[in-house]
Design a protein around this motif. Structure first.
Motif, PDB file in Angstrom:
ATOM      1  N   VAL A  46      -5.742   8.498  -1.308  1.00 24.39           N
ATOM      2  CA  VAL A  46      -5.618   7.062  -1.106  1.00 24.39           C
ATOM      3  C   VAL A  46      -6.456   6.363  -2.170  1.00 24.39           C
ATOM      4  N   SER A  85       3.573   4.173  -2.195  1.00 23.05           N
ATOM      5  CA  SER A  85       3.192   5.582  -2.134  1.00 23.05           C
ATOM      6  C   SER A  85       4.234   6.425  -2.853  1.00 23.05           C
ATOM      7  N   ASP A 140      -7.665   2.586  -3.932  1.00 21.33           N
ATOM      8  CA  ASP A 140      -7.883   1.178  -3.585  1.00 21.33           C
ATOM      9  C   ASP A 140      -7.168   0.299  -4.600  1.00 21.33           C
ATOM     10  N   THR A 149      -1.206   7.277  -2.108  1.00 26.72           N
ATOM     11  CA  THR A 149      -0.970   5.983  -1.466  1.00 26.72           C
ATOM     12  C   THR A 149      -1.862   4.927  -2.090  1.00 26.72           C
ATOM     13  N   PHE A 150      -1.268   3.779  -2.417  1.00 23.56           N
ATOM     14  CA  PHE A 150      -2.018   2.608  -2.880  1.00 23.56           C
ATOM     15  C   PHE A 150      -2.304   1.750  -1.646  1.00 23.56           C
ATOM     16  N   ALA A 151      -3.580   1.650  -1.277  1.00 24.71           N
ATOM     17  CA  ALA A 151      -3.936   1.010  -0.015  1.00 24.71           C
ATOM     18  C   ALA A 151      -3.581  -0.471   0.014  1.00 24.71           C
ATOM     19  N   LYS A 152      -3.783  -1.179  -1.074  1.00 22.70           N
ATOM     20  CA  LYS A 152      -3.579  -2.626  -1.073  1.00 22.70           C
ATOM     21  C   LYS A 152      -2.106  -3.006  -1.128  1.00 22.70           C
ATOM     22  N   LYS A 172     -11.130   5.813  -5.488  1.00 21.25           N
ATOM     23  CA  LYS A 172     -10.474   6.736  -4.558  1.00 21.25           C
ATOM     24  C   LYS A 172     -11.210   6.635  -3.227  1.00 21.25           C
ATOM     25  N   THR A 173     -10.498   6.230  -2.192  1.00 22.78           N
ATOM     26  CA  THR A 173     -11.135   6.059  -0.887  1.00 22.78           C
ATOM     27  C   THR A 173     -10.932   7.257   0.028  1.00 22.78           C
ATOM     28  N   SER A 174     -10.024   8.157  -0.376  1.00 25.63           N
ATOM     29  CA  SER A 174      -9.773   9.330   0.467  1.00 25.63           C
ATOM     30  C   SER A 174      -9.168  10.435  -0.381  1.00 25.63           C
ATOM     31  N   GLY A 202       0.468  -0.891  -0.570  1.00 24.89           N
ATOM     32  CA  GLY A 202       1.272  -0.136   0.366  1.00 24.89           C
ATOM     33  C   GLY A 202       2.243   0.826  -0.289  1.00 24.89           C
TER      34      GLY A 202
END
Length: 330
Positions: free
Chosen positions: A327, A256, A329, A249-252, A292-294, A254
């Motif tokens: 996830v 995936s 960033d 998933t690309f957090a910014k 990588k945030t997660s 959205g």
């Protein structure tokens, strides 16, 4: 960066002179590239990597040379819209591709727009007074497709140990250069001491594959054959029919997509049609680096990321296979 000037090299190749908008300097080495991010034809941001074709001796400006590709997302758009005064977003320079020793002997081998890093190398040598010992072989479809043809002749006059050979696969009767395609026989004839030279190669994937095989057959050690490629259209890893898929998933943005455990994140993104800035795809250049945030990955890179960056959570998607859902960033 602000576009200061633009000019045609051939009927489908155009160069753009760029400078930092804040008036600062841009330091780079010959063979490096920048990644630009601009709104594409549909308004969505598009990222592409372009090797700098200008001399690295100056730090006020830099030039990219862009071939308009049939069906390309960005190249034709740049030809039409990147005009003097236009400001674009860029990051870099990045990459490690170029002469490593001033006193070594080189074969610079290029085809089509792959000539750009070679132009930077030779132009830099001229401007810095480096006595570059190189055979520079450049292949094009026809004589009118040779990029910077007039510059090549002038550069050769200023470097006594540079020999430039231009090859046209389809030349007319007036052409006095080499004709046909470059193969092992042609390399052996044109570069008798090839086995004693370091080969730097850039061009279409098929061309580089053929040149690699020819160079090895003619005695060039694999450690002295280097190439640069931005063509990652084909994913050559089999996607398993079953097995677990991990969600990326690309957090910014959205966005995936699913990534099988045997593919890198970059390969899976390519399969999903989601663009990611990349260049070497070998974990060397660092272009695709992101936070990588997660989640956790198995990352086997080639030196394009520092240990302290890894400790902060950064990864290279081109060298990372997911072990969990991820996830980023982005």
């Amino acid at each position: 960066m602000r576009c200061l000037a633009a000019w045609d090299e051939t009927h489908d190749v155009r160069s753009f002179l760029l400078a930092p908008e804040d008036g600062g300097r841009i330091a780079y080495s010959p063979g490096q590239f920048i990644t630009i991010r601009v709104p594409g034809p549909d308004g969505e941001l598009v990222e592409r990597c372009y090797t700098l074709s200008s001399s690295a001796a100056g730090e006020r400006t830099a030039t990219i040379t862009v071939k308009r590709k049939e069906g390309g997302v960005l190249s034709g758009h740049l030809h039409a819209t990147l005009t003097p005064g236009t400001v674009i977003e860029a990051f870099g320079p990045s990459g490690q591709f170029g002469p490593t020793k001033a006193d070594d002997k080189y074969l610079l081998l290029s085809a089509g727009s792959g000539v750009t890093p070679m132009l930077s190398m030779v132009r830099t040598a001229v401007d810095l007074g480096i006595d570059l010992d190189a055979v520079f072989i450049h292949a094009a479809r026809t004589e009118s497709d040779i990029i910077a043809a007039h510059d090549l002749a002038a550069l050769a006059r200023r470097l006594p140990h540079l020999r430039i050979v231009t090859v046209a696969s389809r030349a007319n009767g007036a052409w006095d250069g080499e004709r046909g395609r470059i193969d092992a026989h042609a390399l052996a004839r044109l570069v008798p001491d090839l086995a004693q030279r370091t080969v730097l190669c850039c061009g279409p994937e098929g061309f580089m594959k053929a040149m690699h095989e020819a160079a090895l057959a003619l005695g060039v050690p694999d450690s002295r054959y280097l190439e640069e490629s931005f063509d990652f259209g084909e994913v050559d890893v089999d996607v398993p029919a079953d097995g677990r898929l991990f969600r990326i998933t690309f957090a910014k943005s959205g966005k995936s997509f699913d990534c099988p455990g045997n593919l890198t994140i970059l390969q899976a993104a390519k399969l999903a049609g989601i663009p990611m800035a990349s260049s070497c795809a070998k974990g060397v250049c660092g272009t695709c680096k992101c936070l990588k945030t997660s989640g956790s990955v198995d990352m086997n890179h080639g030196g394009g990321i520092r240990d302290r960056e890894v400790a902060r959570g950064f990864i290279l998607p081109c060298s990372s296979r997911p072990q969990t859902d991820i996830v980023l960033d982005r």
